[in-house]
Design a protein around this motif. Sequence first.
Motif, PDB file in Angstrom:
ATOM      1  N   GLY A 171       0.818  -1.209   0.000  1.00  0.00           N
ATOM      2  CA  GLY A 171       0.000   0.000   0.000  1.00  0.00           C
ATOM      3  C   GLY A 171       0.851   1.258   0.000  1.00  0.00           C
ATOM      4  O   GLY A 171       0.529   2.242  -0.684  1.00  0.00           O
ATOM      5  N   THR A 172       1.955   1.240   0.730  1.00  0.00           N
ATOM      6  CA  THR A 172       2.849   2.395   0.754  1.00  0.00           C
ATOM      7  C   THR A 172       3.503   2.620  -0.599  1.00  0.00           C
ATOM      8  O   THR A 172       3.652   3.759  -1.053  1.00  0.00           O
ATOM      9  CB  THR A 172       3.930   2.215   1.839  1.00  0.00           C
ATOM     10  N   MET A 173       3.873   1.520  -1.264  1.00  0.00           N
ATOM     11  CA  MET A 173       4.470   1.645  -2.597  1.00  0.00           C
ATOM     12  C   MET A 173       3.464   2.225  -3.587  1.00  0.00           C
ATOM     13  O   MET A 173       3.809   3.082  -4.410  1.00  0.00           O
ATOM     14  CB  MET A 173       4.972   0.279  -3.067  1.00  0.00           C
TER      15      MET A 173
ATOM     16  N   PHE B 211      -6.764   5.385   2.630  1.00  0.00           N
ATOM     17  CA  PHE B 211      -7.884   4.800   3.365  1.00  0.00           C
ATOM     18  C   PHE B 211      -7.653   3.306   3.617  1.00  0.00           C
ATOM     19  O   PHE B 211      -7.918   2.797   4.719  1.00  0.00           O
ATOM     20  CB  PHE B 211      -9.180   5.018   2.582  1.00  0.00           C
ATOM     21  N   ILE B 212      -7.132   2.599   2.606  1.00  0.00           N
ATOM     22  CA  ILE B 212      -6.852   1.164   2.757  1.00  0.00           C
ATOM     23  C   ILE B 212      -5.766   0.942   3.808  1.00  0.00           C
ATOM     24  O   ILE B 212      -5.852   0.027   4.644  1.00  0.00           O
ATOM     25  CB  ILE B 212      -6.443   0.558   1.407  1.00  0.00           C
ATOM     26  N   LEU B 213      -4.738   1.784   3.784  1.00  0.00           N
ATOM     27  CA  LEU B 213      -3.668   1.670   4.778  1.00  0.00           C
ATOM     28  C   LEU B 213      -4.195   1.923   6.188  1.00  0.00           C
ATOM     29  O   LEU B 213      -3.779   1.260   7.145  1.00  0.00           O
ATOM     30  CB  LEU B 213      -2.550   2.657   4.459  1.00  0.00           C
ATOM     31  N   PHE B 214      -5.128   2.860   6.304  1.00  0.00           N
ATOM     32  CA  PHE B 214      -5.717   3.145   7.612  1.00  0.00           C
ATOM     33  C   PHE B 214      -6.547   1.959   8.104  1.00  0.00           C
ATOM     34  O   PHE B 214      -6.478   1.588   9.287  1.00  0.00           O
ATOM     35  CB  PHE B 214      -6.581   4.405   7.519  1.00  0.00           C
TER      36      PHE B 214
ATOM     37  N   ASN C  96      -6.065  -1.159   7.252  1.00  0.00           N
ATOM     38  CA  ASN C  96      -5.101  -2.210   7.601  1.00  0.00           C
ATOM     39  C   ASN C  96      -4.478  -1.943   8.966  1.00  0.00           C
ATOM     40  O   ASN C  96      -4.249  -2.875   9.753  1.00  0.00           O
ATOM     41  CB  ASN C  96      -4.011  -2.279   6.525  1.00  0.00           C
ATOM     42  N   TRP C  97      -4.235  -0.672   9.248  1.00  0.00           N
ATOM     43  CA  TRP C  97      -3.667  -0.280  10.548  1.00  0.00           C
ATOM     44  C   TRP C  97      -4.618  -0.635  11.692  1.00  0.00           C
ATOM     45  O   TRP C  97      -4.200  -1.143  12.729  1.00  0.00           O
ATOM     46  CB  TRP C  97      -3.390   1.218  10.520  1.00  0.00           C
ATOM     47  N   ILE C  98      -5.908  -0.414  11.468  1.00  0.00           N
ATOM     48  CA  ILE C  98      -6.895  -0.761  12.492  1.00  0.00           C
ATOM     49  C   ILE C  98      -7.001  -2.280  12.633  1.00  0.00           C
ATOM     50  O   ILE C  98      -7.076  -2.823  13.741  1.00  0.00           O
ATOM     51  CB  ILE C  98      -8.270  -0.163  12.143  1.00  0.00           C
ATOM     52  N   ALA C  99      -6.982  -2.989  11.491  1.00  0.00           N
ATOM     53  CA  ALA C  99      -7.163  -4.440  11.499  1.00  0.00           C
ATOM     54  C   ALA C  99      -6.012  -5.172  12.175  1.00  0.00           C
ATOM     55  O   ALA C  99      -6.179  -6.322  12.597  1.00  0.00           O
ATOM     56  CB  ALA C  99      -7.332  -4.943  10.065  1.00  0.00           C
ATOM     57  N   GLU C 100      -4.865  -4.529  12.284  1.00  0.00           N
ATOM     58  CA  GLU C 100      -3.750  -5.164  12.992  1.00  0.00           C
ATOM     59  C   GLU C 100      -4.122  -5.452  14.443  1.00  0.00           C
ATOM     60  O   GLU C 100      -3.718  -6.460  15.016  1.00  0.00           O
ATOM     61  CB  GLU C 100      -2.511  -4.276  12.943  1.00  0.00           C
ATOM     62  N   TRP C 101      -4.849  -4.545  15.040  1.00  0.00           N
ATOM     63  CA  TRP C 101      -5.440  -4.714  16.383  1.00  0.00           C
ATOM     64  C   TRP C 101      -4.385  -4.995  17.469  1.00  0.00           C
ATOM     65  O   TRP C 101      -4.634  -5.703  18.437  1.00  0.00           O
ATOM     66  CB  TRP C 101      -6.480  -5.827  16.373  1.00  0.00           C
ATOM     67  N   ASN C 102      -3.212  -4.411  17.320  1.00  0.00           N
ATOM     68  CA  ASN C 102      -2.169  -4.539  18.345  1.00  0.00           C
ATOM     69  C   ASN C 102      -1.996  -3.190  19.049  1.00  0.00           C
ATOM     70  O   ASN C 102      -0.954  -2.545  18.972  1.00  0.00           O
ATOM     71  CB  ASN C 102      -0.853  -5.002  17.722  1.00  0.00           C
ATOM     72  N   TRP C 103      -3.053  -2.773  19.715  1.00  0.00           N
ATOM     73  CA  TRP C 103      -3.115  -1.421  20.264  1.00  0.00           C
ATOM     74  C   TRP C 103      -2.070  -1.181  21.351  1.00  0.00           C
ATOM     75  O   TRP C 103      -1.589  -0.055  21.503  1.00  0.00           O
ATOM     76  CB  TRP C 103      -4.515  -1.135  20.804  1.00  0.00           C
TER      77      TRP C 103
ATOM     78  N   ILE D 296       1.076   9.146  12.296  1.00  0.00           N
ATOM     79  CA  ILE D 296       0.723   8.259  13.402  1.00  0.00           C
ATOM     80  C   ILE D 296       0.798   6.794  12.965  1.00  0.00           C
ATOM     81  O   ILE D 296       1.308   5.933  13.687  1.00  0.00           O
ATOM     82  CB  ILE D 296      -0.687   8.585  13.933  1.00  0.00           C
ATOM     83  N   VAL D 297       0.276   6.507  11.763  1.00  0.00           N
ATOM     84  CA  VAL D 297       0.318   5.137  11.240  1.00  0.00           C
ATOM     85  C   VAL D 297       1.762   4.677  11.080  1.00  0.00           C
ATOM     86  O   VAL D 297       2.129   3.549  11.457  1.00  0.00           O
ATOM     87  CB  VAL D 297      -0.431   5.046   9.894  1.00  0.00           C
ATOM     88  N   VAL D 298       2.617   5.534  10.526  1.00  0.00           N
ATOM     89  CA  VAL D 298       4.020   5.170  10.304  1.00  0.00           C
ATOM     90  C   VAL D 298       4.740   4.948  11.633  1.00  0.00           C
ATOM     91  O   VAL D 298       5.492   3.978  11.798  1.00  0.00           O
ATOM     92  CB  VAL D 298       4.727   6.265   9.483  1.00  0.00           C
ATOM     93  N   ILE D 299       4.501   5.835  12.586  1.00  0.00           N
ATOM     94  CA  ILE D 299       5.215   5.766  13.870  1.00  0.00           C
ATOM     95  C   ILE D 299       4.811   4.537  14.674  1.00  0.00           C
ATOM     96  O   ILE D 299       5.639   3.906  15.327  1.00  0.00           O
ATOM     97  CB  ILE D 299       4.952   7.057  14.677  1.00  0.00           C
TER      98      ILE D 299
END
Length: 227
Positions: A14-16, A34-37, A39-46, A97-100
Motif C-alpha cells: 500500500g505504501t508503494m 484509506f486502505i492503509l488506515f 489495515n492499521w486498524i485491522a492489525e489490532w495490536n493497540w 501516526i500510522v508510520v510511527i
Amino acid sequence: MTRELFHHKVYLFGTMVLVASMPLSHFSMGLTSFILFLNWIAEWNWKDKWNNLKANKEGLIFAGLFVACLLGLVKTENWAFASHNLLSKLPLFFAPIVVITTKPFTKKELDWILNTFVVSTAFCCVCSVIYWLTHTVSNIREISIFIDHIRFSLCIDLSITFCFYFLTRSRQWHWLNWMYLAVMVFFVGYLFFAQTLTGIVILAVLCVVFLFYALISMPSGWIRAVS
C-alpha cells in the motif's frame, strides 16, 4: 503466512502504491491512504501501537497539533469551513501516526519504496514530454497532465534527492550509479524545460545542501589539500 506478516505486506504494498500515486493521481492517493488506515486498524495490536507512540516524540507532537486544531474550533464562526478544513487535514495527522506506530520497514523495503517513487516520477516526466510532442501547447504548464505543475516539480526535486542518496550511499561505482546519475540529469533538464520556477529554486537550494554534504563527507586529507 502469519497474520502479522500479512498486515506488514499490505502495509508495504500500500505504501508503494501511495508513493507511486503522488505524482500521478489524487484519487489513488486518497483510496490507498484509506486502505492503509483500515489495515492499521485491522492489525489490532493497540498495546504495541501505544508503546511506540509514547516512545516517539514526533508522534506526540503531531497528536498535539491535531488537538490544538480541535481546540481552535471553539472560537470559529464558520463551522462549515472549519469542519471541511479539519477533515482535509486528517490525512496529515493520521499518516505520521500510522508510520510511527507500525513496525518499521527494513532497509531493503525502504529502498523499494524510494525507487518506486523515482520510477513513477520519471514515468510522469516521459508522459509529459510525449504530450508536448504530440499536442499543441500554448502554455508549458499544460504538459503537467497528472497533477498541478508546482506539486509535480516538488516531486521531481524529491526524486533528485533520492537519486543523490543512492549515489552517495554506494562505495563502488557500478551500472546502477550511472542509471541514477542519468535520471538525475533527466529530472534537472525537465525542470528547466517545464520552466517551473518553484522547482528550480528548490533545486538550487538542494545543490547547496548536496555540496555541503560532499565537503563534509570528504576525507580530511582532501580538505587540507584544497585549503
